[in-house]
Design a protein around this motif. Structure first.
Motif, PDB file in Angstrom:
ATOM      1  N   TYR A 172      -5.351   1.130   3.830  1.00 19.78           N
ATOM      2  CA  TYR A 172      -6.030   1.314   2.545  1.00 19.78           C
ATOM      3  C   TYR A 172      -5.641   2.631   1.890  1.00 19.78           C
ATOM      4  CZ  TYR A 172      -8.800  -2.471   4.470  1.00 19.78           C
ATOM      5  OH  TYR A 172      -9.198  -3.660   5.031  1.00 19.78           O
ATOM      6  N   LEU A 173      -5.405   3.672   2.696  1.00 18.77           N
ATOM      7  CA  LEU A 173      -4.982   4.958   2.142  1.00 18.77           C
ATOM      8  C   LEU A 173      -3.612   4.837   1.490  1.00 18.77           C
ATOM      9  CD1 LEU A 173      -5.575   7.975   1.816  1.00 18.77           C
ATOM     10  CD2 LEU A 173      -4.525   8.353   4.051  1.00 18.77           C
ATOM     11  N   ALA A 174      -2.716   4.092   2.125  1.00 19.23           N
ATOM     12  CA  ALA A 174      -1.387   3.874   1.543  1.00 19.23           C
ATOM     13  C   ALA A 174      -1.492   3.115   0.216  1.00 19.23           C
ATOM     14  CB  ALA A 174      -0.515   3.097   2.522  1.00 19.23           C
ATOM     15  N   SER A 175      -2.423   2.162   0.148  1.00 20.60           N
ATOM     16  CA  SER A 175      -2.624   1.420  -1.099  1.00 20.60           C
ATOM     17  C   SER A 175      -3.176   2.315  -2.196  1.00 20.60           C
ATOM     18  CB  SER A 175      -3.575   0.241  -0.859  1.00 20.60           C
ATOM     19  OG  SER A 175      -3.031  -0.658   0.087  1.00 20.60           O
TER      20      SER A 175
ATOM     21  N   ASP B 279      -1.513   3.787  -9.806  1.00 18.98           N
ATOM     22  CA  ASP B 279      -0.981   4.580 -10.924  1.00 18.98           C
ATOM     23  C   ASP B 279      -1.951   5.713 -11.284  1.00 18.98           C
ATOM     24  OD1 ASP B 279       0.236   5.566 -13.168  1.00 18.98           O
ATOM     25  OD2 ASP B 279       0.340   3.660 -14.237  1.00 18.98           O
ATOM     26  N   LYS B 280      -1.486   6.947 -11.198  1.00 20.75           N
ATOM     27  CA  LYS B 280      -2.346   8.110 -11.465  1.00 20.75           C
ATOM     28  C   LYS B 280      -2.794   8.185 -12.926  1.00 20.75           C
ATOM     29  CE  LYS B 280      -1.745   9.324  -7.235  1.00 20.75           C
ATOM     30  NZ  LYS B 280      -2.819   9.002  -6.260  1.00 20.75           N
ATOM     31  N   SER B 281      -2.040   7.552 -13.815  1.00 19.53           N
ATOM     32  CA  SER B 281      -2.420   7.594 -15.229  1.00 19.53           C
ATOM     33  C   SER B 281      -3.753   6.899 -15.484  1.00 19.53           C
ATOM     34  CB  SER B 281      -1.322   6.959 -16.080  1.00 19.53           C
ATOM     35  OG  SER B 281      -1.168   5.581 -15.762  1.00 19.53           O
ATOM     36  N   LEU B 282      -4.112   5.951 -14.605  1.00 22.67           N
ATOM     37  CA  LEU B 282      -5.405   5.275 -14.754  1.00 22.67           C
ATOM     38  C   LEU B 282      -6.551   6.270 -14.535  1.00 22.67           C
ATOM     39  CD1 LEU B 282      -4.633   1.979 -12.782  1.00 22.67           C
ATOM     40  CD2 LEU B 282      -4.733   2.274 -15.261  1.00 22.67           C
TER      41      LEU B 282
ATOM     42  N   ARG C 121     -15.375   3.533  -8.347  1.00 23.53           N
ATOM     43  CA  ARG C 121     -15.992   2.205  -8.502  1.00 23.53           C
ATOM     44  C   ARG C 121     -15.181   1.294  -9.413  1.00 23.53           C
ATOM     45  NH1 ARG C 121     -21.963   1.074 -11.219  1.00 23.53           N
ATOM     46  NH2 ARG C 121     -21.906  -1.197 -11.030  1.00 23.53           N
ATOM     47  N   HIS C 122     -14.639   1.830 -10.494  1.00 17.39           N
ATOM     48  CA  HIS C 122     -13.995   0.983 -11.500  1.00 17.39           C
ATOM     49  C   HIS C 122     -12.471   0.971 -11.423  1.00 17.39           C
ATOM     50  CE1 HIS C 122     -17.797   0.200 -13.518  1.00 17.39           C
ATOM     51  NE2 HIS C 122     -18.056   1.493 -13.482  1.00 17.39           N
ATOM     52  N   ILE C 123     -11.879   1.853 -10.623  1.00 13.03           N
ATOM     53  CA  ILE C 123     -10.418   1.864 -10.501  1.00 13.03           C
ATOM     54  C   ILE C 123      -9.985   1.637  -9.055  1.00 13.03           C
ATOM     55  CG2 ILE C 123      -8.306   3.209 -10.802  1.00 13.03           C
ATOM     56  CD1 ILE C 123      -9.682   4.712 -13.073  1.00 13.03           C
TER      57      ILE C 123
END
Length: 309
Positions: free
Chosen positions: A186-189, A194-197, A213-215
């Motif tokens: 899960y950490l790899a995922s 995308d950091k822009s989110l 919660r939302h990203i």
């Protein structure tokens, strides 16, 4: 046929890369499938070899499968196997995802790697060693827990004779050993999101919890589904070391520690019936396959992109 060989030559480099893995699967996963016939025979080994022994052994049909269901322990071992695995799946999922999110949110990445390594190490300890660790805490005479209870004037507890404590002990030990390893997926995922989110959410004034919660959690949902489906496929399997080594094979604890794998092992030691052991393994595999197919079909109907296949 010409197209097949053309594609074979075109992708020869990639095929050579997967060749070692394909050979391993052939010899250790597919070739042994022929041996499942042992589950339907009263297997008796002779000096002519394994396959000759199968040929000469008596065909008994479904009699070996009755070994699992014709005793008074059938309900107990099935109940324990299912309930423990359900607890492992749900608690393991929640704790692994939570651990991965906490590690990803740490500002000091060097400390995050130290924490990750510390949580990762228990996975590589054998169950024999873990069993001795547990014994050092739970021993009647010198166990740490009983010493702490003694400081408060409480009578020591004979942990290895009290079944009521062991569902919690086994679940705790299993989580301690596996959560750190499972959180890596899960950490790899999370690292691949995308950091822009997150940047856009911060500009909009989203708090850290709202970003998670939302990203983070929605982006993790496909891998969570896949990992859960794979775990469901092994719901009729139990970790033999956990249920045999940690309780130290204590007979008074069988009501809460006896699962299909330990039951078959003890039966094999007592009777020496290899066919019964093979029948249990085949039963677990077939049920696991059916559960994976059904679960994947349901997931595919709900969200096609989250299905395993």
């Amino acid at each position: 046929m010409a197209t097949f060989f053309k594609n074979l030559i075109k992708n020869k480099v990639m095929l050579f890369m997967v060749l070692p893995g394909a050979i391993w699967f052939f010899f250790f996963s597919y070739l042994p499938l022929a041996g499942t016939v042992v589950a339907f025979k009263e297997y008796r080994f002779n000096r002519d070899g394994f396959w000759a022994s199968i040929t000469s052994s008596k065909w008994v049909g479904w009699d070996n499968f009755k070994f699992l269901f014709s005793t008074n322990d059938a309900y107990t071992i099935t109940r324990n196997t299912l309930l423990y695995n359900i607890a492992f799946i749900f608690l393991g999922l929640i704790l692994s995802v939570a651990m991965a999110i906490l590690l990803s949110e740490l500002v000091n990445k060097k400390m995050a790697k130290i924490y990750q390594t510390g949580m990762f190490l228990p996975y590589f300890l054998s169950w024999v060693i873990v069993g001795y660790f547990a014994f050092s805490f739970l021993s009647m005479d010198r166990g740490l827990f009983n010493q702490i209870l003694g400081w408060f004037g409480v009578e020591p507890i004979s942990w290895y004779s009290e079944p009521k404590y062991w569902p919690f002990i086994l679940i705790f030990v299993s989580m301690w050993k596996s959560v750190g390893y499972n959180s890596v997926v899960y950490l790899a995922s999370i690292m691949g999101i995308d950091k822009s989110l997150y940047e856009a959410a911060m500009i909009d004034g989203a708090s850290k919890w709202q970003r998670i919660r939302h990203i983070t959690i929605p982006m993790l949902s496909p891998i969570i589904t896949i990992m859960t489906l794979l775990a469901v496929g092994r719901i009729f399997y139990a970790d033999f070391g956990l249920f045999y080594q940690v309780p130290r094979d204590s007979g008074t604890l069988y009501s809460v520690t006896n699962v299909i794998d330990t039951y078959v092992y003890r039966g094999l030691k007592t009777t020496g019936e290899i066919g019964m052991s093979a029948a249990a393994g085949l039963y677990q595999s077939v049920v696991g396959f059916v559960l994976v197919m059904v679960s994947n079909f349901i997931v595919r109907k709900i969200d096609k992109d989250s299905a395993l296949f």
